[in-house]
Design a protein around this motif. Structure first.
Motif, PDB file in Angstrom:
ATOM      1  N   ASP A  33     -33.328  51.030  50.534  1.00 13.42           N
ATOM      2  CA  ASP A  33     -32.414  51.940  49.829  1.00 13.42           C
ATOM      3  C   ASP A  33     -32.847  53.403  49.870  1.00 13.42           C
ATOM      4  O   ASP A  33     -32.008  54.295  49.738  1.00 13.42           O
ATOM      5  CB  ASP A  33     -32.253  51.501  48.375  1.00 13.42           C
ATOM      6  CG  ASP A  33     -31.581  50.142  48.255  1.00 13.42           C
ATOM      7  OD1 ASP A  33     -30.810  49.783  49.168  1.00 13.42           O
ATOM      8  OD2 ASP A  33     -31.836  49.426  47.267  1.00 13.42           O
ATOM      9  N   ALA A  34     -34.132  53.670  49.987  1.00 14.33           N
ATOM     10  CA  ALA A  34     -34.617  55.065  50.024  1.00 14.33           C
ATOM     11  C   ALA A  34     -36.084  55.053  50.406  1.00 14.33           C
ATOM     12  O   ALA A  34     -36.762  54.010  50.353  1.00 14.33           O
ATOM     13  CB  ALA A  34     -34.441  55.741  48.666  1.00 14.33           C
ATOM     14  N   GLY A  36     -39.761  57.842  50.324  1.00 13.49           N
ATOM     15  CA  GLY A  36     -40.338  59.119  49.964  1.00 13.49           C
ATOM     16  C   GLY A  36     -41.799  59.159  50.375  1.00 13.49           C
ATOM     17  O   GLY A  36     -42.494  58.135  50.345  1.00 13.49           O
ATOM     18  N   ARG A  52     -37.941  52.137  48.756  1.00 17.32           N
ATOM     19  CA  ARG A  52     -37.297  51.730  47.522  1.00 17.32           C
ATOM     20  C   ARG A  52     -36.237  50.652  47.720  1.00 17.32           C
ATOM     21  O   ARG A  52     -35.385  50.754  48.611  1.00 17.32           O
ATOM     22  CB  ARG A  52     -36.641  52.935  46.836  1.00 17.32           C
ATOM     23  CG  ARG A  52     -36.078  52.590  45.465  1.00 17.32           C
ATOM     24  CD  ARG A  52     -35.381  53.754  44.817  1.00 17.32           C
ATOM     25  NE  ARG A  52     -34.958  53.395  43.454  1.00 17.32           N
ATOM     26  CZ  ARG A  52     -34.043  54.033  42.749  1.00 17.32           C
ATOM     27  NH1 ARG A  52     -33.452  55.099  43.270  1.00 17.32           N
ATOM     28  NH2 ARG A  52     -33.730  53.630  41.534  1.00 17.32           N
ATOM     29  N   ALA A  54     -33.587  49.599  45.158  1.00 16.29           N
ATOM     30  CA  ALA A  54     -33.115  50.118  43.872  1.00 16.29           C
ATOM     31  C   ALA A  54     -32.578  48.995  42.995  1.00 16.29           C
ATOM     32  O   ALA A  54     -31.602  48.321  43.361  1.00 16.29           O
ATOM     33  CB  ALA A  54     -32.029  51.170  44.108  1.00 16.29           C
ATOM     34  N   SER A  59     -29.994  55.717  40.323  1.00 13.10           N
ATOM     35  CA  SER A  59     -29.798  57.110  40.705  1.00 13.10           C
ATOM     36  C   SER A  59     -30.978  57.633  41.514  1.00 13.10           C
ATOM     37  O   SER A  59     -32.059  57.049  41.535  1.00 13.10           O
ATOM     38  CB  SER A  59     -29.630  57.983  39.458  1.00 13.10           C
ATOM     39  OG  SER A  59     -30.873  58.133  38.776  1.00 13.10           O
ATOM     40  N   ASP A  60     -30.758  58.787  42.152  1.00 10.29           N
ATOM     41  CA  ASP A  60     -31.822  59.425  42.928  1.00 10.29           C
ATOM     42  C   ASP A  60     -32.972  59.890  42.042  1.00 10.29           C
ATOM     43  O   ASP A  60     -34.091  60.091  42.531  1.00 10.29           O
ATOM     44  CB  ASP A  60     -31.258  60.622  43.704  1.00 10.29           C
ATOM     45  CG  ASP A  60     -30.311  60.201  44.813  1.00 10.29           C
ATOM     46  OD1 ASP A  60     -30.346  59.017  45.199  1.00 10.29           O
ATOM     47  OD2 ASP A  60     -29.526  61.043  45.284  1.00 10.29           O
ATOM     48  N   ALA A  61     -32.717  60.060  40.748  1.00 12.43           N
ATOM     49  CA  ALA A  61     -33.766  60.534  39.846  1.00 12.43           C
ATOM     50  C   ALA A  61     -34.942  59.561  39.777  1.00 12.43           C
ATOM     51  O   ALA A  61     -36.060  59.960  39.453  1.00 12.43           O
ATOM     52  CB  ALA A  61     -33.192  60.744  38.448  1.00 12.43           C
ATOM     53  N   THR A  63     -36.234  57.854  42.310  1.00 14.29           N
ATOM     54  CA  THR A  63     -36.940  57.665  43.575  1.00 14.29           C
ATOM     55  C   THR A  63     -38.417  58.020  43.418  1.00 14.29           C
ATOM     56  O   THR A  63     -38.817  58.744  42.502  1.00 14.29           O
ATOM     57  CB  THR A  63     -36.316  58.518  44.687  1.00 14.29           C
ATOM     58  OG1 THR A  63     -36.340  59.900  44.286  1.00 14.29           O
ATOM     59  CG2 THR A  63     -34.893  58.081  44.973  1.00 14.29           C
ATOM     60  N   THR A 100     -35.369  59.680  33.262  1.00 17.22           N
ATOM     61  CA  THR A 100     -34.734  58.595  34.013  1.00 17.22           C
ATOM     62  C   THR A 100     -34.628  57.365  33.119  1.00 17.22           C
ATOM     63  O   THR A 100     -35.164  57.333  32.006  1.00 17.22           O
ATOM     64  CB  THR A 100     -35.556  58.219  35.268  1.00 17.22           C
ATOM     65  OG1 THR A 100     -36.725  57.470  34.869  1.00 17.22           O
ATOM     66  CG2 THR A 100     -35.991  59.458  36.040  1.00 17.22           C
TER      67      THR A 100
END
Length: 613
Positions: A33-34, A36, A52, A54, A59-61, A63, A100
């Motif tokens: 999903d993401a 970093g 990630r 999720a 939300s992106d917050a 990550t 978050t």
């Protein structure tokens, strides 16, 4: 749920970022999903990476890597803190403010408030790496049982931590050589993950329940943050406590911002979890979507198919529309076999794990990514009656308790052959070794060099196998069986981007179980007596009174002769000869009706070829 990497160099390292990114790319299936990656040069070159999946706060917050605005600490985290809402309320009462709705941020604030006292407060599964701003130290740890993996390589010049060994190999530029000791233990006793060693030299698992600190100069120190109680050292379980703890553990593990499903076999453990999940469906931050059952396309394996039992149960509960069935051919093709071997990245003790490998992919294709399963119930409540009852008979024989021995043998629950197999481990070491080399195919297929070099290890394996029922069940839960099962389940599920949650492994339930006598937990010849009593009012009698089901992937477990391995084994790296007598292995397979332990040697060959060919 996700995959993490952390690299720290204690010398100048201009290639830190590309090595870290390469390692992170190897974990893509764990976190689709993401991603970093944070690279810092001060106090020493350090990289923290995250893939990630999720599940909480989509939300992106949420990550990662995630930085604490107040302390500057940075964390990467794989797992779930199931009691994060309760911890968050405690922290808010202390004045902490959250940005978050994630459990990751609870770790950051919890560390700021409580430091190392945070993790004993956590109920969950985790592998955490935290960069502490004030000291420059890397702090890392795993949950109490090691449900979530974390591997490390530390050679004095650099430290590499990752959720999978393949990521460490990417950071190092290749896999280290095989670990002969690990291969020996696996071929002799079918053991892996029973200590912190892996099948790769120089790569170790971070021990569960320990916390490490590594300074900018490379100095490492550690301490255990959790100890399991000795038998009788805590309140034992009764039926009422078992029920209450498991219900609460399941409700906590249903917390998710995406739908959750269970694996339902029609047996006791999965039926209990599914029933609790159905009852808890209206709880806050909970969305239970139903149950998945595994079955076979082949009529020849109908005896192992539990789809009808599971469907009948869901129909009785008025939930048939939330029941999903996935059917597969028991015998895999070469492509599927190769995919499983790659996903596992280590020898695995049984081909029965094809079932979960397939099931998690089917669940993901259906649009789900959180699954509750029954891992740990057999170890904690004596479900492996085929193992534990012969040990009880051996204990009775050792103690000259002849009435108990006669009762076990007369019941038919303990076959004389099974008792003899347990008694064999009491033989003098040289005699035991000769018998294993002659009669156990996986040991017969071991190379002479490996046997000669590693045979002193037989003494420790023998001591483990001589343990009585009480110690055997404790060891299976903490060191020999469950850690191996968890490793195989994690790699199968995460290769499909699925998070697995195991309510039976809630540390509160495990502590009480380990403090309870084995015969109380296991009971009669069916096993799991305490669990049966606890949920007798919720389950149909046929579920409560039935002996242990055939098990997940039971058909696959006994199909070695039909596995598509011959072509693979026809072209093996010559270096494999250091560990296996390859001609003997091929001969054993060609005979047909191969003994189930021969799979151990086959698995070593498949693994070695996938990594080193």
């Amino acid at each position: 749920m996700c995959g993490i990497v952390a690299l720290r160099s204690f010398v100048a390292d201009s290639a830190l970022q590309p090595r870290a990114q390469h390692a992170l790319d190897a974990l893509s299936s764990r976190g689709p999903d993401a991603q970093g990656l944070l690279c810092l040069n001060q106090p020493v070159p350090t990289a923290l990476g995250h893939r990630r999946l999720a599940i909480l706060d989509l939300s992106d917050a949420a990550t990662q890597p995630m930085r604490c605005a107040e302390s500057g600490n940075v964390v990467v985290f794989n797992g779930e803190i199931y009691n994060f809402l309760e911890l968050r309320r405690e922290l808010e009462a202390l004045g902490h403010r959250f940005r978050t709705d994630s459990d990751t941020e609870v770790i950051l604030h919890g560390w700021r408030a409580w430091g190392e006292a945070l993790f004993p407060r956590c109920n969950g599964m985790w592998a955490v790496v935290l960069l502490e701003q004030t000291t420059g130290e890397l702090v890392y740890c795993r949950d109490r049982l090691g449900v979530k993996p974390l591997y490390m390589h530390h050679d004095g010049q650099r430290l590499v931590l990752a959720s999978e060994i393949r990521a460490i190999a990417c950071a190092l530029g290749g896999y280290p050589p095989p670990n002969p000791a690990a291969i020996f233990d696996f071929l002799v006793a079918g053991l892996s993950d029973h200590n912190c060693d892996t099948f790769y030299q120089g790569i170790r698992a971070v021990p569960p329940g320990w916390l490490y600190r590594v300074s900018p100069t490379g100095h490492s120190r550690r301490h255990r943050y959790h100890d399991w109680p000795a038998p009788g050292a805590a309140d034992p379980l009764d039926a009422e406590a078992t029920r209450a703890l498991l219900e609460d553990a399941t409700r906590l593990r249903l917390r998710s911002d995406v739908p959750t499903v269970t694996l339902l076999s029609g047996g006791l453990d999965s039926s209990i979890l599914t029933r609790i999940s159905l009852q808890a469906d209206s709880a806050p931050r909970t969305c239970f979507a139903g149950a998945f059952t595994y079955g076979y396309c082949d009529a020849t394996h109908a005896a192992f198919d539990e789809t009808a039992d599971a469907a009948a149960l869901m129909k009785e509960w008025g939930q048939i529309t939330r029941h999903h069935v996935h059917r597969a051919h028991a015998v895999p093709d070469e492509e599927e076999l190769r995919a499983l071997v790659v996903a596992q990245e280590a020898p695995f003790c049984t081909p029965s794990i094809f079932a979960s490998f397939r099931m998690y992919r089917a669940i993901r294709e259906a649009g789900y990514k959180v699954v509750l399963n029954g891992e740990g119930a057999d170890e904690l409540f004596g479900g492996y009656v085929g193992l534990y009852l012969p040990l009880a008979a051996r204990d009775a024989l050792r103690g000259a308790h002849l009435p108990a021995l006669v009762k076990l043998l007369a019941s038919g629950a303990v076959l004389p052959r099974a008792l003899l197999h347990r008694l064999a481990w009491d033989l003098p070491g040289p005699l035991l070794g000769a018998m294993l080399r002659r009669n156990r195919p996986s040991v017969a297929c071991m190379s002479g060099a490996l046997w000669h070099d590693q045979s002193p290890r037989l003494r420790a394996l023998q001591a483990d196998r001589r343990a009585g029922v009480e110690m055997r069940m404790r060891s299976d839960a903490l060191s020999t069986n469950l850690p191996m099962v968890l490793r195989m389940a994690d790699r199968n599920s995460m290769s499909a981007g699925i998070e697995v949650r195991a309510p039976f492994l809630d540390y509160r339930l495990v502590e009480r179980a380990l403090a309870t006598r084995a015969d109380t937990r296991m009971g009669n010849y069916h096993g799991k007596a305490l669990l049966r009593r606890a949920f007798a009012a919720d389950m149909p009698p046929r579920i409560v009174e039935r002996r242990k089901s055939t098990g997940f992937g039971h058909a696959e477990q006994f199909l070695l002769d039909r596995m598509p391995v011959q072509r693979t084994l026809s072209s093996l790296p010559p270096e494999l000869g250091e560990f296996l007598d390859v001609p003997r292995l091929r001969t054993e397979l060609a005979r047909g009706r191969a003994h189930t332990t021969l799979w151990l040697a086959v698995s070593v060959a498949l693994w070695h070829r996938s990594i080193y060919a």
